[in-house]
Motif scaffolding. Structure first.
Motif, PDB file in Angstrom:
ATOM      1  N   ALA A 250     -18.310 -17.889  35.928  1.00 33.24           N
ATOM      2  CA  ALA A 250     -17.273 -17.450  35.078  1.00 33.24           C
ATOM      3  C   ALA A 250     -17.858 -17.133  33.583  1.00 33.24           C
ATOM      4  CB  ALA A 250     -15.861 -18.289  34.959  1.00 33.24           C
TER       5      ALA A 250
ATOM      6  N   VAL B 268     -19.833 -14.000  33.310  1.00 30.04           N
ATOM      7  CA  VAL B 268     -18.979 -12.648  33.739  1.00 30.04           C
ATOM      8  C   VAL B 268     -18.369 -12.076  32.236  1.00 30.04           C
ATOM      9  CG1 VAL B 268     -16.633 -13.089  34.190  1.00 30.04           C
ATOM     10  CG2 VAL B 268     -17.782 -11.581  35.587  1.00 30.04           C
TER      11      VAL B 268
ATOM     12  N   PRO C  96     -19.683 -10.774  28.994  1.00 29.01           N
ATOM     13  CA  PRO C  96     -20.870 -10.206  28.748  1.00 29.01           C
ATOM     14  C   PRO C  96     -21.592 -10.782  27.418  1.00 29.01           C
ATOM     15  CG  PRO C  96     -19.842  -8.504  29.488  1.00 29.01           C
ATOM     16  CD  PRO C  96     -18.795  -9.406  29.402  1.00 29.01           C
ATOM     17  N   HIS C  97     -20.643 -10.836  26.129  1.00 26.89           N
ATOM     18  CA  HIS C  97     -21.346 -11.606  25.061  1.00 26.89           C
ATOM     19  C   HIS C  97     -21.483 -13.024  25.310  1.00 26.89           C
ATOM     20  CE1 HIS C  97     -16.909 -12.195  24.190  1.00 26.89           C
ATOM     21  NE2 HIS C  97     -17.512 -13.354  23.613  1.00 26.89           N
TER      22      HIS C  97
ATOM     23  N   MET D 105      -9.982 -13.443  29.441  1.00 28.04           N
ATOM     24  CA  MET D 105     -11.025 -13.084  30.349  1.00 28.04           C
ATOM     25  C   MET D 105     -10.576 -11.493  30.708  1.00 28.04           C
ATOM     26  SD  MET D 105     -12.430 -15.452  31.629  1.00 28.04           S
ATOM     27  CE  MET D 105     -13.321 -15.077  32.904  1.00 28.04           C
TER      28      MET D 105
ATOM     29  N   TYR E 236     -12.323  -9.400  28.029  1.00 21.03           N
ATOM     30  CA  TYR E 236     -13.834  -9.300  27.846  1.00 21.03           C
ATOM     31  C   TYR E 236     -14.893  -9.093  29.317  1.00 21.03           C
ATOM     32  CZ  TYR E 236     -12.714 -10.846  23.352  1.00 21.03           C
ATOM     33  OH  TYR E 236     -12.336 -10.752  21.947  1.00 21.03           O
ATOM     34  N   MET E 237     -13.920  -9.592  30.448  1.00 24.51           N
ATOM     35  CA  MET E 237     -14.975  -9.456  31.580  1.00 24.51           C
ATOM     36  C   MET E 237     -15.278  -8.412  32.051  1.00 24.51           C
ATOM     37  SD  MET E 237     -12.042 -10.875  34.079  1.00 24.51           S
ATOM     38  CE  MET E 237     -13.036 -11.832  35.508  1.00 24.51           C
ATOM     39  N   GLY E 238     -16.760  -8.429  32.364  1.00 23.76           N
ATOM     40  CA  GLY E 238     -17.379  -7.137  33.005  1.00 23.76           C
ATOM     41  C   GLY E 238     -18.855  -7.251  33.629  1.00 23.76           C
ATOM     42  N   PRO E 239     -19.440  -6.173  34.025  1.00 21.23           N
ATOM     43  CA  PRO E 239     -20.852  -6.651  34.147  1.00 21.23           C
ATOM     44  C   PRO E 239     -21.784  -6.653  33.132  1.00 21.23           C
ATOM     45  CG  PRO E 239     -20.355  -4.171  34.522  1.00 21.23           C
ATOM     46  CD  PRO E 239     -19.085  -5.079  33.929  1.00 21.23           C
TER      47      PRO E 239
ATOM     48  N   VAL F 188     -15.157 -16.656  42.889  1.00 18.01           N
ATOM     49  CA  VAL F 188     -15.043 -15.776  41.834  1.00 18.01           C
ATOM     50  C   VAL F 188     -14.323 -14.386  42.259  1.00 18.01           C
ATOM     51  CG1 VAL F 188     -16.771 -16.716  40.498  1.00 18.01           C
ATOM     52  CG2 VAL F 188     -17.432 -14.826  41.582  1.00 18.01           C
TER      53      VAL F 188
ATOM     54  N   THR G 139     -14.932  -8.672  43.088  1.00 16.47           N
ATOM     55  CA  THR G 139     -15.386  -7.631  41.788  1.00 16.47           C
ATOM     56  C   THR G 139     -16.516  -8.395  40.635  1.00 16.47           C
ATOM     57  OG1 THR G 139     -13.142  -6.752  42.187  1.00 16.47           O
ATOM     58  CG2 THR G 139     -14.199  -6.384  39.966  1.00 16.47           C
ATOM     59  N   CYS G 140     -15.936  -9.756  40.570  1.00 15.15           N
ATOM     60  CA  CYS G 140     -16.987 -10.451  39.659  1.00 15.15           C
ATOM     61  C   CYS G 140     -18.285 -10.585  40.245  1.00 15.15           C
ATOM     62  CB  CYS G 140     -16.230 -11.677  39.426  1.00 15.15           C
ATOM     63  SG  CYS G 140     -15.020 -11.607  38.307  1.00 15.15           S
TER      64      CYS G 140
ATOM     65  N   TRP H  23     -20.410  -7.434  40.174  1.00 10.08           N
ATOM     66  CA  TRP H  23     -20.885  -7.304  38.689  1.00 10.08           C
ATOM     67  C   TRP H  23     -21.881  -8.332  38.423  1.00 10.08           C
ATOM     68  CZ3 TRP H  23     -15.323  -8.135  35.872  1.00 10.08           C
ATOM     69  CH2 TRP H  23     -14.527  -6.845  35.927  1.00 10.08           C
TER      70      TRP H  23
ATOM     71  N   SER I 287      -8.564 -14.677  45.026  1.00  8.81           N
ATOM     72  CA  SER I 287      -8.994 -15.430  43.964  1.00  8.81           C
ATOM     73  C   SER I 287      -8.267 -14.929  42.774  1.00  8.81           C
ATOM     74  CB  SER I 287     -10.437 -15.667  43.758  1.00  8.81           C
ATOM     75  OG  SER I 287     -11.207 -14.792  42.862  1.00  8.81           O
TER      76      SER I 287
ATOM     77  N   MET J 113      -9.396 -15.219  39.626  1.00 10.13           N
ATOM     78  CA  MET J 113     -10.479 -14.280  39.114  1.00 10.13           C
ATOM     79  C   MET J 113     -10.447 -12.743  39.496  1.00 10.13           C
ATOM     80  SD  MET J 113     -12.747 -15.678  36.854  1.00 10.13           S
ATOM     81  CE  MET J 113     -14.607 -15.800  37.175  1.00 10.13           C
ATOM     82  N   GLU J 114     -10.403 -12.584  40.725  1.00 13.69           N
ATOM     83  CA  GLU J 114     -10.395 -11.296  41.411  1.00 13.69           C
ATOM     84  C   GLU J 114      -9.271 -10.428  40.539  1.00 13.69           C
ATOM     85  OE1 GLU J 114     -12.478  -9.514  43.059  1.00 13.69           O
ATOM     86  OE2 GLU J 114     -11.445  -7.995  43.398  1.00 13.69           O
TER      87      GLU J 114
ATOM     88  N   LEU K  55      -7.694 -10.833  37.867  1.00 17.46           N
ATOM     89  CA  LEU K  55      -8.184 -10.651  36.532  1.00 17.46           C
ATOM     90  C   LEU K  55      -9.193  -9.618  36.481  1.00 17.46           C
ATOM     91  CD1 LEU K  55      -8.337 -14.136  34.808  1.00 17.46           C
ATOM     92  CD2 LEU K  55      -6.188 -12.663  34.985  1.00 17.46           C
ATOM     93  N   ALA K  56     -10.281  -9.611  37.298  1.00 16.26           N
ATOM     94  CA  ALA K  56     -11.336  -8.760  36.943  1.00 16.26           C
ATOM     95  C   ALA K  56     -10.877  -7.279  37.450  1.00 16.26           C
ATOM     96  CB  ALA K  56     -12.421  -9.091  38.067  1.00 16.26           C
TER      97      ALA K  56
ATOM     98  N   ALA L  28      -8.829  -6.076  34.502  1.00 19.51           N
ATOM     99  CA  ALA L  28      -9.935  -5.645  33.565  1.00 19.51           C
ATOM    100  C   ALA L  28     -10.595  -4.291  33.854  1.00 19.51           C
ATOM    101  CB  ALA L  28     -11.156  -6.734  33.385  1.00 19.51           C
TER     102      ALA L  28
ATOM    103  N   THR M 227     -12.247  -2.338  30.574  1.00 13.36           N
ATOM    104  CA  THR M 227     -12.851  -3.104  29.640  1.00 13.36           C
ATOM    105  C   THR M 227     -14.180  -3.299  30.056  1.00 13.36           C
ATOM    106  OG1 THR M 227     -12.136  -5.116  30.700  1.00 13.36           O
ATOM    107  CG2 THR M 227     -11.000  -4.285  28.731  1.00 13.36           C
ATOM    108  N   GLY M 228     -15.070  -3.694  29.181  1.00 13.06           N
ATOM    109  CA  GLY M 228     -16.442  -4.148  29.577  1.00 13.06           C
ATOM    110  C   GLY M 228     -17.371  -4.588  28.536  1.00 13.06           C
ATOM    111  N   PRO M 229     -18.703  -4.597  28.796  1.00 13.19           N
ATOM    112  CA  PRO M 229     -19.460  -5.299  27.581  1.00 13.19           C
ATOM    113  C   PRO M 229     -19.249  -4.923  26.242  1.00 13.19           C
ATOM    114  CG  PRO M 229     -20.708  -4.134  29.352  1.00 13.19           C
ATOM    115  CD  PRO M 229     -19.259  -4.219  29.788  1.00 13.19           C
TER     116      PRO M 229
END
Lengths: 387, 124
Positions: A101, A104, A106-107, A248, A251-254, A290, A293-294, A297, B105, B107-108, B110-111, B114, B119-121
């Motif tokens: 987590a 996931v 990136p920063h 989450m 910010y979350m992403g690959p 997770v 998707t995560c 990533w 899950s 997290m899934e 949320l992902a 996102a 959203t992303g880096p």
């Protein structure tokens, strides 16, 4: 505190003034080496501070020696019992869900790869594991405990990472605010608290509402000791759900770093798992916890075990039922859990005591480039999405 | 299949096996109807039950043997094995679906949220 996206944005500009000032002064005066050497002899609460310790470190250690005044010790005792009941599950959730987590975001992944080194994630795992074991000792907050000095050292460790990231220009402050800012510290707190409870729920662990709340409470205490500004952390699990989901989803992403750290983490766990037959279970468990998707990533490999691992809650459910119904079964499973946790931790620390020293330079210190290789059951609150 | 020689009762089944039973002293006798038009005599309960069980086994074995014989003569053994494997796989899938949790899950969820918001880096 009830946070909004705006209040969270403000937290990005704030670090940890007390620890930051201490570290800056130590570096300015060239006292980091002496400080680290002497601090190896300071490992238990209530112990006399080593002679010759720089003044600024002296002041810092005195100011941070006690937990917050608002701590409810009955609640802390309930948290400890919760951890004893669920230690192996908590360790599993920390290892297979909380660590990925972190990657996931990136920063955060970028910061972690700059600090603990791409080839050496075991150090952070060992430090986190030992930290949790210290926290859950019966005497964690009493004289003689190893926990409070560990917190004091980790807080300075974070401050030194801030110091180095800024000085070496490794952090885009304009876009990301302060390195290890208040928002990221609270985000981390969410990853180790409510998200671990989410993972336990997904594993099929039976938890009481009281147990879940006290586990969160203990982390809230630790968060403040680690430098989260008083009153800023979510006060209960509902507020935690809100903060965690906002943080989450924002910010979350690959990221390349996230994927590389995850690969290193999987390799590390596969070394710990005896033999090679069960190696794919590691990746499958991460993917299960997770989500796809995560996991995609983070480039977690897929395998036939992905389906098999989905039955783990059913298997764990059987063990949990035994624990619920039979005191003898509960005792046996507790002992097994205790042994497993210690085996996991000792295979990571390899017998070392983690010192949480302040790194004088990021890369060398962290080995970058090194080749070393029940009745009232709690269920997580539903997702809170910003409208 | 013969249980005992010199018996007084014979049961004929479709499998072709002949079961011969002997009533013994001391056992409660009862009237047994085989239903196939053969003799209908007084047979003790335990014997009848044993005969029934034996018959079941014999029928099972007989069927299995006939199937095995037919199987050996077939040229599509590989395809048959493949079918068997597929059937097991389907059964496994159903069994897993019965036991596994249907929910995703946290997290899934949320992902996906996102990802849908793009959203992303770079969005931090």
């Amino acid at each position: 505190m009830h946070h909004t996206p705006e209040s969270m944005r403000a937290l990005r500009l704030v670090g940890d003034e007390l620890a930051d000032t201490t570290v800056e002064t130590l570096f300015e005066r060239g006292e980091v080496g002496r400080f680290n050497t002497l601090m190896r002899y300071f490992s238990t609460a209530g112990q006399e501070l080593p002679e010759g310790l720089p003044d600024v470190a002296h002041e810092y250690l005195r100011a941070t020696a006690a937990p917050p005044a608002w701590v409810d010790w009955d609640e802390m005792e309930r948290a400890r019992l919760f951890f004893i009941d669920n230690n192996v599950h908590v360790s599993t959730a920390l290892a297979f869900s909380a660590m990925p987590a972190c990657y996931v975001i990136p920063h955060v992944a970028r910061l972690l790869s700059a600090t603990h080194g791409l080839e050496f994630p075991s150090r952070r795992m060992a430090e986190t594991g030992q930290f949790t074991v210290y926290l859950m000792q019966p005497d964690a907050f009493e004289a003689g405990s190893r926990f409070v000095p560990a917190v004091q050292k980790v807080r300075l460790l974070h401050a030194s990472v801030r110091y180095h990231m800024r000085r070496e220009g490794l952090w885009d402050e304009e876009a990301l605010g302060t390195p290890i800012c208040q928002e990221d510290m609270i985000g981390g707190l969410m990853i180790f608290s409510i998200q671990v409870l989410d993972a336990l729920h997904r594993l099929g662990v039976h938890m009481s509402a009281e147990g879940a709340a006290s586990y969160f409470y203990a982390w809230r205490v630790v968060g403040e000791m680690l430098g989260i500004s008083p009153g800023q952390a979510p006060a209960d699990l509902d507020e935690a759900r809100r903060f965690s989901d906002l943080y989450m989803t924002r910010y979350m992403g690959p990221s390349e770093e996230g994927a590389r750290l995850t690969r290193q983490l999987i390799d590390l766990y596969e070394e710990v798992v005896p033999g090679t037959l069960l190696d794919p279970v590691v990746a499958a468990l991460i993917r299960y916890l997770v989500g796809d998707t995560c996991a995609d990533w983070l480039q977690v490999p897929r395998s036939a075990w992905d389906t098999a691992v989905r039955t783990s809650p059913a298997l764990l459910g059987v063990l949990e039922s035994i624990e619920d119904r039979s005191p003898l079964g509960a005792w046996a499973l507790d002992r097994l859990g205790h042994l497993t946790t210690h085996l996991e931790l000792s295979s990571l620390t390899r017998g070392r005591v983690m010192q949480y020293a302040v790194p004088e330079r990021l890369r060398e210190e962290y080995g970058l480039g090194s080749t070393a290789s029940r009745a009232d059951r709690w269920v997580p609150p539903p997702p809170v999405f910003p409208s | 299949m013969i249980l005992e020689r010199g018996s007084t009762t014979r049961l004929h089944r479709a499998s072709g096996a002949v079961i011969t039973v002997v009533p013994r002293r001391g056992w409660g006798n009862t009237v047994a109807h085989t239903g196939d038009g053969a003799e209908s005599e007084r047979v003790s309960d335990p014997v009848l039950i044993a005969a029934g069980a034996a018959d079941l086994v014999v029928e099972g074995v007989g069927t299995a043997l006939r199937r095995a014989g037919a199987l050996l003569g077939r040229s599509d053994l590989a395809a048959l094995a493949q079918d068997g494997r597929e059937e097991l796989r389907q059964r496994g899938r159903l069994a897993l679906r019965r036991h596994a949790r249907a929910t995703e899950s946290h997290m899934e969820l949320l992902a996906r949220r996102a990802a849908s918001r793009g959203t992303g880096p770079g969005d931090a």
